[in-house]
Motif scaffolding. Sequence first.
Motif, PDB file in Angstrom:
ATOM      1  N   ALA A  60      48.808  -7.913   9.462  1.00  0.00           N
ATOM      2  CA  ALA A  60      48.889  -7.531  10.874  1.00  0.00           C
ATOM      3  C   ALA A  60      50.173  -6.770  11.168  1.00  0.00           C
ATOM      4  O   ALA A  60      50.189  -5.826  11.962  1.00  0.00           O
ATOM      5  CB  ALA A  60      48.804  -8.780  11.751  1.00  0.00           C
ATOM      6  N   SER A  61      51.257  -7.165  10.508  1.00  0.00           N
ATOM      7  CA  SER A  61      52.532  -6.499  10.736  1.00  0.00           C
ATOM      8  C   SER A  61      52.509  -5.069  10.206  1.00  0.00           C
ATOM      9  O   SER A  61      52.963  -4.129  10.879  1.00  0.00           O
ATOM     10  CB  SER A  61      53.661  -7.296  10.064  1.00  0.00           C
ATOM     11  N   ARG A  62      51.959  -4.889   8.994  1.00  0.00           N
ATOM     12  CA  ARG A  62      51.894  -3.528   8.426  1.00  0.00           C
ATOM     13  C   ARG A  62      50.974  -2.638   9.248  1.00  0.00           C
ATOM     14  O   ARG A  62      51.235  -1.448   9.412  1.00  0.00           O
ATOM     15  CB  ARG A  62      51.444  -3.597   6.968  1.00  0.00           C
ATOM     16  N   ALA A  63      49.871  -3.211   9.755  1.00  0.00           N
ATOM     17  CA  ALA A  63      48.946  -2.414  10.563  1.00  0.00           C
ATOM     18  C   ALA A  63      49.533  -2.071  11.930  1.00  0.00           C
ATOM     19  O   ALA A  63      49.037  -1.165  12.603  1.00  0.00           O
ATOM     20  CB  ALA A  63      47.632  -3.170  10.738  1.00  0.00           C
ATOM     21  N   MET A  64      50.569  -2.778  12.349  1.00  0.00           N
ATOM     22  CA  MET A  64      51.183  -2.544  13.648  1.00  0.00           C
ATOM     23  C   MET A  64      51.972  -1.234  13.689  1.00  0.00           C
ATOM     24  O   MET A  64      51.986  -0.541  14.700  1.00  0.00           O
ATOM     25  CB  MET A  64      52.107  -3.723  13.976  1.00  0.00           C
ATOM     26  N   TRP A  65      52.626  -0.876  12.582  1.00  0.00           N
ATOM     27  CA  TRP A  65      53.551   0.256  12.604  1.00  0.00           C
ATOM     28  C   TRP A  65      52.899   1.591  12.944  1.00  0.00           C
ATOM     29  O   TRP A  65      53.480   2.384  13.701  1.00  0.00           O
ATOM     30  CB  TRP A  65      54.306   0.346  11.281  1.00  0.00           C
ATOM     31  N   PRO A  66      51.701   1.913  12.415  1.00  0.00           N
ATOM     32  CA  PRO A  66      51.081   3.186  12.805  1.00  0.00           C
ATOM     33  C   PRO A  66      50.783   3.292  14.296  1.00  0.00           C
ATOM     34  O   PRO A  66      50.687   4.399  14.823  1.00  0.00           O
ATOM     35  CB  PRO A  66      49.789   3.214  11.973  1.00  0.00           C
ATOM     36  N   ARG A  67      50.641   2.149  14.968  1.00  0.00           N
ATOM     37  CA  ARG A  67      50.411   2.189  16.412  1.00  0.00           C
ATOM     38  C   ARG A  67      51.699   2.404  17.187  1.00  0.00           C
ATOM     39  O   ARG A  67      51.672   2.841  18.343  1.00  0.00           O
ATOM     40  CB  ARG A  67      49.753   0.874  16.878  1.00  0.00           C
ATOM     41  N   LEU A  68      52.826   2.073  16.577  1.00  0.00           N
ATOM     42  CA  LEU A  68      54.099   2.136  17.283  1.00  0.00           C
ATOM     43  C   LEU A  68      54.926   3.369  16.945  1.00  0.00           C
ATOM     44  O   LEU A  68      55.744   3.809  17.756  1.00  0.00           O
ATOM     45  CB  LEU A  68      54.934   0.883  16.979  1.00  0.00           C
ATOM     46  N   LEU A  69      54.741   3.905  15.745  1.00  0.00           N
ATOM     47  CA  LEU A  69      55.570   5.021  15.290  1.00  0.00           C
ATOM     48  C   LEU A  69      54.692   6.188  14.856  1.00  0.00           C
ATOM     49  O   LEU A  69      53.683   5.994  14.167  1.00  0.00           O
ATOM     50  CB  LEU A  69      56.444   4.592  14.110  1.00  0.00           C
ATOM     51  N   PRO A  70      55.057   7.409  15.216  1.00  0.00           N
ATOM     52  CA  PRO A  70      54.304   8.573  14.736  1.00  0.00           C
ATOM     53  C   PRO A  70      54.550   8.781  13.255  1.00  0.00           C
ATOM     54  O   PRO A  70      55.528   8.283  12.693  1.00  0.00           O
ATOM     55  CB  PRO A  70      54.889   9.725  15.573  1.00  0.00           C
ATOM     56  N   ALA A  71      53.641   9.524  12.605  1.00  0.00           N
ATOM     57  CA  ALA A  71      53.798   9.821  11.189  1.00  0.00           C
ATOM     58  C   ALA A  71      55.114  10.557  10.967  1.00  0.00           C
ATOM     59  O   ALA A  71      55.479  11.446  11.729  1.00  0.00           O
ATOM     60  CB  ALA A  71      52.625  10.659  10.683  1.00  0.00           C
ATOM     61  N   GLY A  72      55.835  10.190   9.912  1.00  0.00           N
ATOM     62  CA  GLY A  72      57.103  10.833   9.634  1.00  0.00           C
ATOM     63  C   GLY A  72      58.084   9.859   9.009  1.00  0.00           C
ATOM     64  O   GLY A  72      57.720   8.748   8.597  1.00  0.00           O
ATOM     65  N   PRO A  73      59.361  10.237   8.943  1.00  0.00           N
ATOM     66  CA  PRO A  73      60.370   9.411   8.260  1.00  0.00           C
ATOM     67  C   PRO A  73      60.516   8.012   8.851  1.00  0.00           C
ATOM     68  O   PRO A  73      60.730   7.052   8.114  1.00  0.00           O
ATOM     69  CB  PRO A  73      61.664  10.219   8.431  1.00  0.00           C
ATOM     70  N   ASN A  74      60.399   7.876  10.191  1.00  0.00           N
ATOM     71  CA  ASN A  74      60.567   6.555  10.791  1.00  0.00           C
ATOM     72  C   ASN A  74      59.475   5.593  10.336  1.00  0.00           C
ATOM     73  O   ASN A  74      59.735   4.431  10.036  1.00  0.00           O
ATOM     74  CB  ASN A  74      60.558   6.661  12.319  1.00  0.00           C
ATOM     75  N   ARG A  75      58.236   6.093  10.306  1.00  0.00           N
ATOM     76  CA  ARG A  75      57.150   5.219   9.856  1.00  0.00           C
ATOM     77  C   ARG A  75      57.288   4.916   8.365  1.00  0.00           C
ATOM     78  O   ARG A  75      57.040   3.786   7.929  1.00  0.00           O
ATOM     79  CB  ARG A  75      55.792   5.841  10.132  1.00  0.00           C
ATOM     80  N   ASP A  76      57.685   5.913   7.580  1.00  0.00           N
ATOM     81  CA  ASP A  76      57.915   5.665   6.157  1.00  0.00           C
ATOM     82  C   ASP A  76      58.976   4.586   5.957  1.00  0.00           C
ATOM     83  O   ASP A  76      58.859   3.723   5.081  1.00  0.00           O
ATOM     84  CB  ASP A  76      58.350   6.954   5.456  1.00  0.00           C
ATOM     85  N   ALA A  77      60.034   4.644   6.782  1.00  0.00           N
ATOM     86  CA  ALA A  77      61.090   3.633   6.686  1.00  0.00           C
ATOM     87  C   ALA A  77      60.556   2.255   7.054  1.00  0.00           C
ATOM     88  O   ALA A  77      60.931   1.245   6.446  1.00  0.00           O
ATOM     89  CB  ALA A  77      62.259   4.008   7.591  1.00  0.00           C
ATOM     90  N   ALA A  78      59.671   2.192   8.058  1.00  0.00           N
ATOM     91  CA  ALA A  78      59.098   0.908   8.463  1.00  0.00           C
ATOM     92  C   ALA A  78      58.261   0.307   7.341  1.00  0.00           C
ATOM     93  O   ALA A  78      58.332  -0.902   7.069  1.00  0.00           O
ATOM     94  CB  ALA A  78      58.257   1.087   9.725  1.00  0.00           C
ATOM     95  N   LEU A  79      57.461   1.131   6.688  1.00  0.00           N
ATOM     96  CA  LEU A  79      56.642   0.634   5.579  1.00  0.00           C
ATOM     97  C   LEU A  79      57.511   0.221   4.399  1.00  0.00           C
ATOM     98  O   LEU A  79      57.209  -0.749   3.696  1.00  0.00           O
ATOM     99  CB  LEU A  79      55.627   1.706   5.164  1.00  0.00           C
ATOM    100  N   ALA A  80      58.601   0.968   4.170  1.00  0.00           N
ATOM    101  CA  ALA A  80      59.540   0.576   3.113  1.00  0.00           C
ATOM    102  C   ALA A  80      60.181  -0.768   3.450  1.00  0.00           C
ATOM    103  O   ALA A  80      60.370  -1.624   2.574  1.00  0.00           O
ATOM    104  CB  ALA A  80      60.609   1.646   2.938  1.00  0.00           C
ATOM    105  N   TYR A  81      60.510  -0.955   4.727  1.00  0.00           N
ATOM    106  CA  TYR A  81      61.062  -2.251   5.157  1.00  0.00           C
ATOM    107  C   TYR A  81      60.083  -3.383   4.858  1.00  0.00           C
ATOM    108  O   TYR A  81      60.493  -4.477   4.410  1.00  0.00           O
ATOM    109  CB  TYR A  81      61.377  -2.209   6.657  1.00  0.00           C
ATOM    110  N   GLU A  82      58.792  -3.153   5.137  1.00  0.00           N
ATOM    111  CA  GLU A  82      57.796  -4.194   4.880  1.00  0.00           C
ATOM    112  C   GLU A  82      57.809  -4.591   3.406  1.00  0.00           C
ATOM    113  O   GLU A  82      57.785  -5.773   3.060  1.00  0.00           O
ATOM    114  CB  GLU A  82      56.406  -3.693   5.271  1.00  0.00           C
TER     115      GLU A  82
END
Length: 396
Positions: A107-129
Amino acid sequence: MVASLFARLPIAMIGLAALLYVQREYGSYGPAGLVSAGTLVGVAAGSVVQGRLMDAFGATRPMLVVVAGYAGFVTVGCLTIEAHGPVPLLVLLALGIGVFEPQVGSASRAMWPRLLPAGPNRDAALAYEAISMEVFFILGPGIAGLLAVAPWAGTGLVAGAALMIAGSLVFVLNPTIREHRPRRGAGGRSVLGALASPGLRTVALAAFGFGAVVGFVEVAVPASATAAGHGAAGGLLLSLSSVSSVAFGLVYGVRPWPRAMRLRLPALLAGFAALVALLSVPAGLVGLAVALLVAGCLITPQSTAHSAAVELVAPAGTATEAFGWIVTAVTLGLAGGQSISGQLTAAHGPRPAFLLAAGVGLVLAGLLWLLRGTIGAGHPATRADSPVEPQIPAGV
């Protein structure tokens, strides 16, 4: 995010705590191993079911039911262990614990695409996960080991379950999660759900290969330490690979390579397999420790790549279930790798297990290369699961 940290910290703690609890009460690793296996099988099945329900109804309502079921199975399981109940009943209860283990990670990983647009910020969020999971796998077994010496053998299991329940409840009752209204897409009407996507099946194969290679290593490394006369060093050696994984993952999350996902999946698995082959070379534990530090560098990059690839291939409206399939694939790979490695190590020692792990990884990397065309360039899951205008505060 903070709530998800508390919910996921016990992930690597629950299984070991349950194993040690059963071993102390029953005096044997036989029943303990069966209970651990039952939990793994339950997690593999439950992650997909929970993901599909969360895609259909949002995370809050299904997770409240899951948490209640989890609390019930853990309670009955502890009572059965204290009463020294029959082992088959224990295995069934362990299966239930695994099925109802809250899949906050998906649920946490699926949350990020709803909160962040595609790009470095979302990549960083997935790396954090991915990096946070590595940290949990470093801390979890250590905490379980410390609690195992408590006066009551079940302390670790109950403490881990309580932390997971509390974190899960806070997570799913947060407005960010509670207010999300899922929109089912065409993929949700298929019996296979998210797995109807050929691309997701390819990503699941990559996750399975990763889990299988890690499963081989998790048995062969402690066996190497035992053969060298330092059995207690096995867990410490495995932690070294997690340390380098976190350190390199921080760098890789900023500049992932190869850039094309269809090439990244086979390249990372092949590279990891090649590095694992190096574990068969050292004759002593010092050399093995160095080799583990090197091999660990490609652990987090693979986890990050799996999360990012799901966005490219998951059918519309199935993002959470898709992440559940990745959890299932990794879990099945771990179980298979550990089983084969255990038999091979017992018969021929740890070195052949390292070489077979590398061989399995390279073969599956070759299959991923052949299937690379199934990893497209679109973002179907992202388009379906994200609002048209992401709700991001100015300046973030």
